[in-house]
Motif scaffolding. Structure first.
Motif, PDB file in Angstrom:
ATOM      1  N   PRO A  71       0.908  -1.088   0.121  1.00 27.40           N
ATOM      2  CA  PRO A  71       0.046   0.155   0.051  1.00 27.40           C
ATOM      3  C   PRO A  71       0.959   1.273   0.142  1.00 27.40           C
ATOM      4  CG  PRO A  71      -0.792  -1.410   1.701  1.00 27.40           C
ATOM      5  CD  PRO A  71       0.788  -2.080   1.212  1.00 27.40           C
ATOM      6  N   GLY A  72       0.320   2.350  -0.617  1.00 21.09           N
ATOM      7  CA  GLY A  72       0.963   3.476  -0.638  1.00 21.09           C
ATOM      8  C   GLY A  72       0.438   4.423  -1.709  1.00 21.09           C
ATOM      9  N   ALA A  73       0.879   5.585  -1.868  1.00 19.53           N
ATOM     10  CA  ALA A  73       0.492   6.732  -2.690  1.00 19.53           C
ATOM     11  C   ALA A  73       0.831   6.284  -4.201  1.00 19.53           C
ATOM     12  CB  ALA A  73       1.175   8.043  -2.797  1.00 19.53           C
ATOM     13  N   GLY A  74       1.704   5.518  -4.438  1.00 23.39           N
ATOM     14  CA  GLY A  74       2.000   4.950  -5.748  1.00 23.39           C
ATOM     15  C   GLY A  74       0.854   3.903  -6.050  1.00 23.39           C
ATOM     16  N   ALA A  75       0.733   3.001  -5.303  1.00 22.99           N
ATOM     17  CA  ALA A  75      -0.290   1.951  -5.487  1.00 22.99           C
ATOM     18  C   ALA A  75      -1.734   2.519  -5.700  1.00 22.99           C
ATOM     19  CB  ALA A  75      -0.292   0.989  -4.300  1.00 22.99           C
ATOM     20  N   ASP A  76      -2.063   3.496  -4.765  1.00 25.07           N
ATOM     21  CA  ASP A  76      -3.470   4.224  -5.270  1.00 25.07           C
ATOM     22  C   ASP A  76      -3.451   4.897  -6.693  1.00 25.07           C
ATOM     23  OD1 ASP A  76      -4.120   3.452  -2.463  1.00 25.07           O
ATOM     24  OD2 ASP A  76      -3.604   5.342  -1.680  1.00 25.07           O
ATOM     25  N   ALA A  77      -2.269   5.646  -6.958  1.00 30.74           N
ATOM     26  CA  ALA A  77      -2.366   6.177  -8.184  1.00 30.74           C
ATOM     27  C   ALA A  77      -2.487   5.185  -9.458  1.00 30.74           C
ATOM     28  CB  ALA A  77      -1.013   6.964  -8.439  1.00 30.74           C
ATOM     29  N   ALA A  78      -1.732   3.924  -9.206  1.00 31.99           N
ATOM     30  CA  ALA A  78      -1.888   3.042 -10.192  1.00 31.99           C
ATOM     31  C   ALA A  78      -3.268   2.552 -10.437  1.00 31.99           C
ATOM     32  CB  ALA A  78      -0.854   1.954  -9.879  1.00 31.99           C
ATOM     33  N   LEU A  79      -3.901   2.050  -9.335  1.00 36.42           N
ATOM     34  CA  LEU A  79      -5.304   1.484  -9.310  1.00 36.42           C
ATOM     35  C   LEU A  79      -6.000   2.694 -10.039  1.00 36.42           C
ATOM     36  CD1 LEU A  79      -5.597  -0.094  -6.008  1.00 36.42           C
ATOM     37  CD2 LEU A  79      -5.311  -1.136  -8.164  1.00 36.42           C
ATOM     38  N   ALA A  80      -5.870   3.996  -9.788  1.00 32.22           N
ATOM     39  CA  ALA A  80      -6.736   5.030 -10.392  1.00 32.22           C
ATOM     40  C   ALA A  80      -6.614   4.997 -11.911  1.00 32.22           C
ATOM     41  CB  ALA A  80      -6.489   6.407  -9.574  1.00 32.22           C
ATOM     42  N   GLU A  81      -5.384   4.941 -12.128  1.00 32.84           N
ATOM     43  CA  GLU A  81      -5.149   4.946 -13.704  1.00 32.84           C
ATOM     44  C   GLU A  81      -5.706   3.894 -14.278  1.00 32.84           C
ATOM     45  OE1 GLU A  81      -1.261   4.878 -16.847  1.00 32.84           O
ATOM     46  OE2 GLU A  81      -1.177   5.932 -14.871  1.00 32.84           O
ATOM     47  N   LEU A  82      -5.671   2.697 -13.527  1.00 33.84           N
ATOM     48  CA  LEU A  82      -6.393   1.216 -14.227  1.00 33.84           C
ATOM     49  C   LEU A  82      -7.826   1.519 -14.445  1.00 33.84           C
ATOM     50  CD1 LEU A  82      -4.339  -1.427 -12.604  1.00 33.84           C
ATOM     51  CD2 LEU A  82      -4.272  -0.854 -15.016  1.00 33.84           C
ATOM     52  N   ASP A  83      -8.454   2.756 -13.873  1.00 35.25           N
ATOM     53  CA  ASP A  83      -9.779   2.708 -13.501  1.00 35.25           C
ATOM     54  C   ASP A  83     -10.360   1.649 -12.842  1.00 35.25           C
ATOM     55  OD1 ASP A  83     -12.293   3.874 -13.859  1.00 35.25           O
ATOM     56  OD2 ASP A  83     -12.766   3.065 -15.901  1.00 35.25           O
ATOM     57  N   ALA A  84      -9.753   1.164 -11.909  1.00 39.54           N
ATOM     58  CA  ALA A  84     -10.322  -0.052 -11.017  1.00 39.54           C
ATOM     59  C   ALA A  84     -11.078   0.186 -10.149  1.00 39.54           C
ATOM     60  CB  ALA A  84      -8.910  -0.724 -10.314  1.00 39.54           C
ATOM     61  N   ARG A  85     -12.229  -0.412 -10.140  1.00 40.85           N
ATOM     62  CA  ARG A  85     -13.585  -0.206  -9.623  1.00 40.85           C
ATOM     63  C   ARG A  85     -14.019  -1.178  -8.537  1.00 40.85           C
ATOM     64  NH1 ARG A  85     -17.023   0.916 -15.246  1.00 40.85           N
ATOM     65  NH2 ARG A  85     -15.379   2.399 -16.137  1.00 40.85           N
ATOM     66  N   ALA A  86     -14.059  -0.992  -7.390  1.00 41.36           N
ATOM     67  CA  ALA A  86     -14.560  -1.965  -6.314  1.00 41.36           C
ATOM     68  C   ALA A  86     -15.752  -2.408  -6.366  1.00 41.36           C
ATOM     69  CB  ALA A  86     -14.459  -1.275  -5.049  1.00 41.36           C
ATOM     70  N   VAL A  87     -15.743  -3.903  -6.471  1.00 43.07           N
ATOM     71  CA  VAL A  87     -16.970  -4.570  -6.765  1.00 43.07           C
ATOM     72  C   VAL A  87     -16.990  -5.986  -5.778  1.00 43.07           C
ATOM     73  CG1 VAL A  87     -16.914  -4.203  -9.156  1.00 43.07           C
ATOM     74  CG2 VAL A  87     -15.869  -5.813  -8.415  1.00 43.07           C
ATOM     75  N   THR A  88     -18.398  -6.338  -5.475  1.00 42.83           N
ATOM     76  CA  THR A  88     -18.414  -7.624  -4.776  1.00 42.83           C
ATOM     77  C   THR A  88     -18.599  -8.877  -5.723  1.00 42.83           C
ATOM     78  OG1 THR A  88     -20.878  -7.061  -4.597  1.00 42.83           O
ATOM     79  CG2 THR A  88     -19.698  -6.475  -2.789  1.00 42.83           C
ATOM     80  N   GLU A  89     -18.866  -8.556  -6.837  1.00 40.23           N
ATOM     81  CA  GLU A  89     -19.137  -9.803  -7.983  1.00 40.23           C
ATOM     82  C   GLU A  89     -18.443  -9.454  -9.182  1.00 40.23           C
ATOM     83  OE1 GLU A  89     -23.105 -10.496  -8.270  1.00 40.23           O
ATOM     84  OE2 GLU A  89     -23.452 -11.420  -6.205  1.00 40.23           O
ATOM     85  N   GLY A  90     -18.000 -10.322  -9.920  1.00 43.01           N
ATOM     86  CA  GLY A  90     -17.595 -10.049 -11.065  1.00 43.01           C
ATOM     87  C   GLY A  90     -16.157  -9.405 -11.314  1.00 43.01           C
ATOM     88  N   ALA A  91     -15.184  -9.688 -10.325  1.00 38.61           N
ATOM     89  CA  ALA A  91     -14.140  -9.028 -10.244  1.00 38.61           C
ATOM     90  C   ALA A  91     -13.020  -9.528 -11.264  1.00 38.61           C
ATOM     91  CB  ALA A  91     -13.497  -9.214  -8.667  1.00 38.61           C
ATOM     92  N   ASN A  92     -12.048  -9.005 -11.915  1.00 41.74           N
ATOM     93  CA  ASN A  92     -11.169  -9.533 -12.729  1.00 41.74           C
ATOM     94  C   ASN A  92      -9.899  -9.089 -12.140  1.00 41.74           C
ATOM     95  OD1 ASN A  92     -11.109  -6.741 -13.667  1.00 41.74           O
ATOM     96  ND2 ASN A  92     -11.324  -7.142 -15.544  1.00 41.74           N
ATOM     97  N   LEU A  93      -9.898  -8.498 -10.955  1.00 43.21           N
ATOM     98  CA  LEU A  93      -8.588  -7.942 -10.375  1.00 43.21           C
ATOM     99  C   LEU A  93      -8.712  -7.976  -8.968  1.00 43.21           C
ATOM    100  CD1 LEU A  93      -5.546  -6.684 -10.206  1.00 43.21           C
ATOM    101  CD2 LEU A  93      -6.538  -4.518 -10.357  1.00 43.21           C
TER     102      LEU A  93
END
Length: 359
Positions: free
Chosen positions: A284-306
């Motif tokens: 965890p850290g600022a770099g990890a948060d920025a990377a997930l934001a650039e990936l447009d990673a959306r938190a889900v409860t079903e249908g996750a691919n990451l």
């Protein structure tokens, strides 16, 4: 005369009680002098009567016993045979016996008893075998060996299982204190999994039985909980493209990660026709948060691919390997993770072990 400490005496008394609870069995502790020609004094001599048949047990008592301890006891029992009648039976009692110690005793047809209630008595006409879970003291001790910083030492040994190493070297590789490395190495020597050469500060060790160590780690996983996952959906990318893009984005933001489970195993040793999800450890850290934001990673409860496993330190990412531009957890870590996976993960784990690890 019977030679025993207070702990050994209590163990022997518990063993006597266990024998007397068996049907049609009488057990008495003898206090006679052992044979004058005996090379050493046994901790107890017990006379059994089983359905009218008399059996003499020569008992050695120990607090704990691992394969290395058992080999010494077997040598002592062999020496005793010269001083006692050939029909006496030998038996080891201990507060705790490791699984390897029990297996070794059974292979030599030498009896044992531990404080957990396990009993093996292979006497002619009176075969007794009771197998119970190991005492909590042993279970806790073994479990601690496969967790935290001690597990980092085990991982270092397995990844570099062909090398000889000193305490300082393995401590540096595992990113632990030398005292931690020394404790782990001493414990593994008791299991008889290491070879050693040299003396003092120059002493080196080699992991002679990587397969047995990995199997023991596998058994510990059966009672452990799987890591907590944060699940995301990254739009527009299938798993192969997602894996490659993830590597590029994480590296660009200097996020420290290591892909594991099916996605990593597929790169090390292809097995499945397709992967539906990428699972990765991430610091965890600022770099990890920025990377997930650039990936447009959306938190889900079903249908996750990451799926993200948050790590507490870089020690959990030790020995990662870069394959085709993506950082993968070490094959050993991937194997252990797959054993706690779903679907065909366990099949994939065995394929990875056979094709890539070789032990």
């Amino acid at each position: 005369m019977i030679e025993s400490t207070a702990t050994e005496h209590a163990l022997i008394e518990r063993f006597l009680e266990a024998l007397r609870e068996l049907p049609d069995v009488r057990a008495e502790l003898e206090v006679l002098e052992p044979a004058l020609t005996a090379p050493y004094r046994v901790d107890a001599e017990i006379h059994l009567s089983v359905a009218g048949k008399t059996i003499v047990l020569l008992v050695e008592a120990k607090k704990t016993a691992y394969p290395r301890d058992v080999r010494q006891v077997l040598w002592q029992f062999k020496a005793l045979r010269q001083a006692y009648p050939s029909d006496v039976q030998h038996l080891l009692v201990a507060e705790s016996l490791s699984p390897g110690a029990k297996d070794l005793l059974k292979s030599e047809r030498v009896g044992y008893y531990d404080s957990g209630g396990s009993l093996f008595l292979p006497a002619p006409g009176a075969y007794v075998y009771i197998d119970k879970p190991p005492p909590k003291t042993l279970e806790k001790s073994v479990r601690s060996l496969f967790s935290g910083r001690r597990a980092q030492v085990l991982l270092a040994l397995l990844v570099h299982h062909q090398d000889w190493f000193g305490v300082t070297e393995v401590a540096e590789r595992a990113q632990v204190a030398p005292s931690t490395a020394s404790d782990v190495l001493s414990e593994l020597e008791r299991f008889d999994w290491l070879e050693s050469r040299g003396q003092g500060p120059g002493k080196e060790r080699h992991l002679r039985e990587p397969g047995e160590l990995l199997d023991a780690w596998t058994r510990q996983l059966a009672g452990s909980t799987a890591p907590v996952l944060r699940r995301y959906y990254v739009p527009g990318l299938k798993s192969d493209a997602l894996l490659q893009h993830l590597g590029e984005v994480f590296d660009a933001h200097q996020a420290i990660y290591a892909v594991s489970y099916e996605a990593a195993a597929q790169r090390y040793a292809p097995f499945l026709s397709g992967i539906s999800q990428v699972r990765t450890r991430l610091l965890p850290g600022a770099g990890a948060d920025a990377a997930l934001a650039e990936l447009d990673a959306r938190a889900v409860t079903e249908g996750a691919n990451l799926a993200i496993i948050d790590t507490k330190s870089t020690g959990e990412l030790l020995f990662r390997e870069q394959v085709d531009g993506v950082w993968l957890a070490s094959p050993v870590q991937v194997y252990l993770d797959l054993l706690r996976g779903e679907g065909r993960a366990k099949e994939m784990a065995e394929h990875l072990r056979r094709e890539r690890m070789g032990f």
